[in-house]
Design a protein around this motif. Structure first.
Motif, mmCIF file in Angstrom:
data_model
loop_
_atom_site.group_PDB
_atom_site.id
_atom_site.type_symbol
_atom_site.label_atom_id
_atom_site.label_comp_id
_atom_site.label_asym_id
_atom_site.label_seq_id
_atom_site.Cartn_x
_atom_site.Cartn_y
_atom_site.Cartn_z
ATOM 1 N N GLY A 100 0.800 -1.232 0.000
ATOM 2 C CA GLY A 100 0.000 0.000 0.000
ATOM 3 C C GLY A 100 0.827 1.273 0.000
ATOM 4 N N GLY A 101 2.080 1.170 -0.456
ATOM 5 C CA GLY A 101 3.003 2.314 -0.394
ATOM 6 C C GLY A 101 2.640 3.470 -1.314
ATOM 7 N N ASP A 102 1.728 3.240 -2.257
ATOM 8 C CA ASP A 102 1.364 4.324 -3.189
ATOM 9 C C ASP A 102 0.772 5.525 -2.448
ATOM 10 O OD1 ASP A 102 -0.861 2.605 -2.616
ATOM 11 O OD2 ASP A 102 -1.976 3.571 -4.247
ATOM 12 N N ARG A 103 0.219 5.302 -1.251
ATOM 13 C CA ARG A 103 -0.410 6.419 -0.531
ATOM 14 C C ARG A 103 0.607 7.461 -0.064
ATOM 15 N NH1 ARG A 103 -0.133 2.201 3.067
ATOM 16 N NH2 ARG A 103 0.445 2.637 5.242
ATOM 17 N N PHE A 104 1.896 7.099 -0.061
ATOM 18 C CA PHE A 104 2.920 8.063 0.365
ATOM 19 C C PHE A 104 3.472 8.898 -0.797
ATOM 20 C CE2 PHE A 104 3.555 4.435 3.429
ATOM 21 C CZ PHE A 104 2.950 5.060 4.510
ATOM 22 N N LEU A 105 3.038 8.595 -2.031
ATOM 23 C CA LEU A 105 3.616 9.285 -3.190
ATOM 24 C C LEU A 105 2.822 10.536 -3.536
ATOM 25 C CD1 LEU A 105 4.494 6.113 -5.273
ATOM 26 C CD2 LEU A 105 6.145 7.746 -4.342
ATOM 27 N N LYS A 106 3.554 11.634 -3.769
ATOM 28 C CA LYS A 106 2.921 12.928 -4.059
ATOM 29 C C LYS A 106 3.295 13.378 -5.469
ATOM 30 C CE LYS A 106 5.037 14.999 -0.638
ATOM 31 N NZ LYS A 106 5.915 13.958 -0.110
ATOM 32 N N ASP A 107 2.458 14.263 -6.013
ATOM 33 C CA ASP A 107 2.644 14.741 -7.390
ATOM 34 C C ASP A 107 3.585 15.956 -7.406
ATOM 35 O OD1 ASP A 107 2.407 15.133 -10.073
ATOM 36 O OD2 ASP A 107 0.390 15.961 -10.010
ATOM 37 N N ASP A 108 4.791 15.782 -6.903
ATOM 38 C CA ASP A 108 5.705 16.929 -6.848
ATOM 39 C C ASP A 108 7.062 16.586 -7.463
ATOM 40 O OD1 ASP A 108 6.627 15.124 -5.007
ATOM 41 O OD2 ASP A 108 6.686 16.525 -3.309
ATOM 42 N N MET A 109 7.063 15.577 -8.341
ATOM 43 C CA MET A 109 8.337 15.099 -8.881
ATOM 44 C C MET A 109 8.695 15.821 -10.175
ATOM 45 S SD MET A 109 7.901 11.036 -8.120
ATOM 46 C CE MET A 109 6.126 10.849 -8.060
ATOM 47 N N PRO A 110 9.997 15.947 -10.484
ATOM 48 C CA PRO A 110 10.396 16.584 -11.739
ATOM 49 C C PRO A 110 9.919 15.746 -12.932
ATOM 50 C CG PRO A 110 12.289 15.569 -10.649
ATOM 51 C CD PRO A 110 11.144 15.490 -9.688
ATOM 52 N N PRO A 111 9.671 16.376 -14.097
ATOM 53 C CA PRO A 111 9.111 15.622 -15.241
ATOM 54 C C PRO A 111 10.096 14.616 -15.824
ATOM 55 C CG PRO A 111 9.662 17.861 -15.897
ATOM 56 C CD PRO A 111 9.866 17.797 -14.409
ATOM 57 N N LEU A 112 9.514 13.570 -16.395
ATOM 58 C CA LEU A 112 10.295 12.502 -17.032
ATOM 59 C C LEU A 112 9.824 12.341 -18.478
ATOM 60 C CD1 LEU A 112 12.014 9.837 -17.161
ATOM 61 C CD2 LEU A 112 10.093 8.688 -16.050
ATOM 62 N N ILE A 113 10.782 12.300 -19.401
ATOM 63 C CA ILE A 113 10.486 11.950 -20.800
ATOM 64 C C ILE A 113 11.115 10.590 -21.058
ATOM 65 C CG2 ILE A 113 10.822 12.549 -23.239
ATOM 66 C CD1 ILE A 113 11.011 15.472 -22.427
ATOM 67 N N ALA A 114 10.317 9.668 -21.593
ATOM 68 C CA ALA A 114 10.805 8.310 -21.828
ATOM 69 C C ALA A 114 11.079 8.089 -23.311
ATOM 70 C CB ALA A 114 9.766 7.305 -21.335
#
Ligand SMILES: [Zn+2]
Length: 394
Positions: free
Chosen positions: A134-148
């Protein structure tokens, strides 16, 4: 031209679904434009030694330099990323004063870049974000952008929401899953896959196929994922053998890049026992992820046959089976078709042929049971079932 077919002359197409996708031969040239769109001025270019050796990293560096862009590099990603890759990538990101990531490679580089992305704004250890706990609950939308920028057509990580790493505190392939991990753009240039050795074209392609198939038969209601998955199955069945035998066929390579994305889009619905077993097989035996899936998939389909007869029948039809009408014999035909496909791709038919030791099977089943992927398998499976499947595949 059929509405669902490829254009006679492949061209670059841009789509949002929901990742911005730039698809087509030569699409790599649009990387600087996508960086500009995202306000990325100083990326960390994440890749692995294989991509460097293939000369693809150098092409990207030249492209960025000609656009007047400065960048840092992290080129040491392992085939199966660990917490050490993430820590080293984070150090390079910070040392370079970076504001985003460009990941070039197969699943490994893309996964490693996502792990670095997490660590730029989240406290370690990575095991804290384990999806199975259930670790997804600790993830926030504040990460630098990624291009794949994928260089294989397999994991579909370029449009996926998960990063996978082998972590010391879980001892298995650990999935970190969040919509915030979806790359902001995917540059899918089939020209980058033409020099892939045939055995890797086969193994990565079978990973894409397994994503589509497991998502299609997975428990749960998700008609969007189902439609995408069954189309992906059709594309792999028609184009993977072509890409394997004629590596420079850009239409087949484009089709496989589409199927790889479709697999990752579809498996939001869920995966199944093949992936649970593959996630255990790779760290224990060193087997390539796609190959592990390809070898166990027929045994998993056999296990699921009674629970997913109608779905497996549709799989057979998507793979070109006709002339049979009842679902039970079509479902059996689907299994035969998959065996035939892996044989045509020169992949080992059994785990024993792939170098797996019989002694390891109980441990593989135990680790597979800890993996969340089997929870959406159409027929519920306990550790004893997983052991029976892996023995059948052996
Ligand atoms: Zn996979």
């Amino acid at each position: 031209m059929d509405l669902f077919d490829l254009p006679a002359t492949p061209t670059i197409t841009e789509m949002s679904w929901p990742t911005r996708i730039v698809l087509g031969p030569g699409a790599l040239a649009r990387l600087p434009a996508q960086m500009e769109r995202l306000g990325m001025k100083r990326p960390l270019v994440v890749t692995d030694p294989g991509v460097v050796k293939a000369g693809i990293a150098e092409r990207v560096h030249a492209l960025l330099a000609s656009a007047g862009l400065r960048f840092s590099r992290f080129e040491d990603v392992n085939a199966n990323p660990t917490d050490r890759d993430a820590a080293a990538g984070l150090a390079a990101f910070r040392a370079g004063g970076c504001d985003g990531l460009v990941a070039i490679g197969g699943g490994s580089s893309l996964d490693a870049a996502k792990l670095v992305q997490v660590l730029t704004t989240h406290e370690p250890p990575l095991s804290r974000y384990d999806d199975a706990a259930g670790g997804d609950r600790f993830l926030k939308d504040d990460m630098p952008p990624l291009i794949a920028v994928p260089t294989t057509a397999g994991t579909g990580s370029e449009v996926g929401r998960s990063g996978v790493a082998i972590l010391p505190d879980t001892g298995r392939k650990t999935v970190i899953f969040s919509p915030f991990l979806m790359p902001k753009a995917a540059i899918c240039d089939p020209e980058l896959t033409v020099n892939l050795p045939p055995h890797l074209t086969a193994a990565t392609g079978m990973d894409a196929f397994t994503h589509c198939l497991e998502a299609y038969v997975a428990r749960g209601f998700h008609p969007l994922a189902d439609a995408v998955a069954i189309d992906g199955i059709r594309r792999v069945a028609r184009s993977l053998p072509v890409a394997f035998h004629a590596p420079a066929d850009l239409a087949a390579r484009t089709d496989m890049m589409i199927a790889a994305m479709q697999g990752a889009m579809a498996f939001q619905k869920g995966l199944g026992a093949s992936h649970a077993l593959a996630h255990a097989l790779t760290p224990i035996t060193g087997l390539h992820h796609g190959l592990a899936n390809a070898v166990v998939l027929p045994a998993v389909m056999e296990f699921n046959r009674a629970a997913a007869t109608a779905r497996l029948a549709r799989v057979a039809e998507a793979m070109g089976e006709d002339g049979r009408t009842d679902d039970a014999s079509l479902a059996a035909a689907a299994i035969a078709r998959v065996r035939q496909l892996t044989a045509e791709l020169g992949l080992p038919p059994r785990l024993r042929d792939a170098g797996v030791r019989e002694d390891d099977l109980p441990r593989i089943a135990h680790k597979a049971f800890e993996d969340a992927s089997h929870q959406t398998n159409p027929r519920p499976c306990g550790e004893a079932d997983l052991l029976a499947i892996v023995r059948a595949a052996f």
